[in-house]
Write an enzyme that holds these catalytic residues in place. Structure first.
Site, short mmCIF file in Angstrom:
data_model
loop_
_atom_site.label_atom_id
_atom_site.label_comp_id
_atom_site.label_asym_id
_atom_site.label_seq_id
_atom_site.Cartn_x
_atom_site.Cartn_y
_atom_site.Cartn_z
NE ARG A 5 -3.06 0.25 3.20
CZ ARG A 5 -2.50 0.54 4.39
NH1 ARG A 5 -1.95 1.72 4.59
NH2 ARG A 5 -2.49 -0.34 5.37
CE1 TYR A 15 -17.07 9.49 -16.94
CE2 TYR A 15 -16.47 9.75 -14.64
CZ TYR A 15 -16.89 8.97 -15.69
OH TYR A 15 -17.14 7.64 -15.46
CG ASP A 17 -10.06 14.67 -15.98
OD1 ASP A 17 -9.32 14.04 -16.76
OD2 ASP A 17 -11.07 14.17 -15.46
CE LYS A 42 -12.65 6.35 -18.90
NZ LYS A 42 -13.04 7.65 -18.37
C1 PLP Z 1 -13.64 8.09 -17.17
C2 PLP Z 1 -13.28 9.42 -16.69
C3 PLP Z 1 -13.07 9.68 -15.33
C4 PLP Z 1 -13.26 8.60 -14.28
O1 PLP Z 1 -12.31 7.59 -14.40
P1 PLP Z 1 -12.55 6.04 -13.99
O2 PLP Z 1 -11.27 5.41 -14.34
O3 PLP Z 1 -13.73 5.56 -14.79
O4 PLP Z 1 -12.85 6.03 -12.53
C5 PLP Z 1 -12.69 10.95 -14.96
N1 PLP Z 1 -12.54 11.94 -15.88
C6 PLP Z 1 -12.74 11.73 -17.19
C7 PLP Z 1 -12.54 12.85 -18.15
C8 PLP Z 1 -13.12 10.48 -17.64
O5 PLP Z 1 -13.34 10.27 -18.95
#
Ligand code: PLP
Length: 383
Positions: free
Chosen positions: A52, A104, A176, A201
């Site tokens: 961890r 998101y 982000d 992603k």
């Molecule tokens: C998918 C996504 C998230 C969340 O991520 P997870 O891996 O699904 O928890 C946050 N921000 C954006 C822009 C996303 O496309």
């Protein structure tokens, strides 16, 4: 501190931080599937105590991403939402955060359903307009949280301008960077304080692993995030760390191909009489096109488009064959989503309508298939 020699963008991606196992020479960085580590003796440590706190596979991934984002430190989490949650733990009751209103849906949900309960305050505004940001900043504003390009309307926020506004009010800028990745956009170089990612992603790139990252440039923020990560514990597992490390190796070739496909599809959609409007950062008529060119080296491969007729939009989802009707984005497989009922269902209807997230809007994540096949599939689905 992570270090990558000054080499080209794709070489950096392929070779990572250490890049190979220093003990055996293994080209593929090993998966250290161990929860704990033997101490050589009292008051001695190999540098690893308990996974961890740190694990060698996760560490290689964290150092690789820190270097790619031009950051000092990176923290890998079990999902993008876990990463965003960790960032929110930096703030305390009474703190106010300005947020891109086009974002998101899961981020909106965690802010409203979880962190509002803990006393954080959020204002949602069109951050692509600096005047809207300025108008939202208050005496207790501690951060500005942006997505650029935004999700799903592909609006562009000027990162440098946002940083200037934040500086005058002592707020952190959080970006982000999921949609463009460090291959196309490095917000820390433009003055942002924190970069977050859904590694699920583009970084992973194969629709097979959940992961999230936080990258920072500042020692104090790094210490605070390390404490949050080891205390709350939503760390990325060794095997998942390895999958993302492997994904990152091909990030450059994937993104180039995905972007090339996206550009052709965006142009094709624009010329389709059933299509009302196309939202893609790479189209010269996209509002933020000039800012995009200034702050990013690519436009990515996310396209939203609205059809003139809402029934047509619904029909497309049932008729696509090669393109999968599924949530998520960024992988080698092309996916189509219906933001109004999927990714953005958590956003209140009034806010969705104002943004243009309605029954006519579809969002396409363009993969690496042959572009002719993708166009043919869309053509038969749109009808
Ligand atoms: C998918 C996504 C998230 C969340 O991520 P997870 O891996 O699904 O928890 C946050 N921000 C954006 C822009 C996303 O496309």
């Amino acid at each position: 501190m992570p270090k990558i020699r000054s080499i080209g963008a794709c070489s950096k991606l392929v070779h990572g931080c250490k890049g190979f196992d220093p003990h055996t020479g293994a080209i593929s960085f090993p998966i250290y599937q161990s929860a704990t580590f033997r101490h050589p003796g009292p008051n001695q440590s190999t540098g690893y105590d308990y996974s961890r706190l740190q694990n060698p596979t996760r560490e290689e991934l964290e150092n690789t991403l820190a270097a790619l984002e031009s950051g000092k430190a990176c923290f890998a989490f079990s999902s993008g939402m876990a990463a965003i949650t960790a960032v929110m733990e930096l703030f305390s009751a009474g703190d106010h955060i300005v947020v891109s209103d086009d974002l998101y849906g899961g981020t909106y949900r965690v802010f409203e359903e979880i962190f509002r309960k803990h006393g954080l305050e959020f204002s949602y505004t069109d951050t692509s307009d600096p005047e809207c940001i300025k108008a939202s900043v208050k005496a207790n504003t501690r951060a500005i949280f942006i997505e650029t390009p935004s999700n799903p309307m592909m609006k562009i926020t000027d990162i440098k301008v946002t940083v200037e506004i934040a500086k005058s009010s002592d707020a952190l800028v959080i970006v982000d960077n999921t949609f463009l990745t460090p291959y196309f956009q490095r917000p820390l170089e433009l003055g942002a304080d924190i970069v977050v990612h859904s590694g699920t992603k583009y970084l992973g790139g194969h629709n097979d692993t959940l992961a999230g990252f936080v990258v920072v440039n500042d020692d104090d923020l790094s210490d605070r995030l390390k404490l949050i990560q080891k205390s709350t514990g939503a760390v990325l597992a060794p095997f998942d760390s390895w999958l993302i490390l492997r994904g990152i190796k091909t990030l450059g070739v994937r993104l180039e191909k995905q972007q090339e496909n996206a550009m052709k599809i965006a142009e094709w959609l624009k010329s389709n009489p059933k299509v009302e409007k196309v939202y893609y950062a790479g189209l010269a008529d996209n509002e933020g096109y000039e800012i995009s060119k200034k702050q990013s080296s690519g436009f990515g491969s996310m396209i939203s488009f609205s059809l003139k007729n809402a029934e047509d939009a619904n029909r497309v989802l049932g008729r696509v064959k090669l393109i999968a009707f599924a949530e998520s984005l960024g992988g080698v497989e092309s996916l189509i989503t219906y933001p109004v009922v999927q990714t953005h269902a958590a956003i209140p209807q009034e806010m969705r309508e104002r943004l243009g997230v309605n029954e006519k809007l579809l969002r396409l994540s363009v993969g690496i298939e042959d572009v002719e096949d993708l166009v043919n599939d869309l053509a038969q689905a749109i009808g």
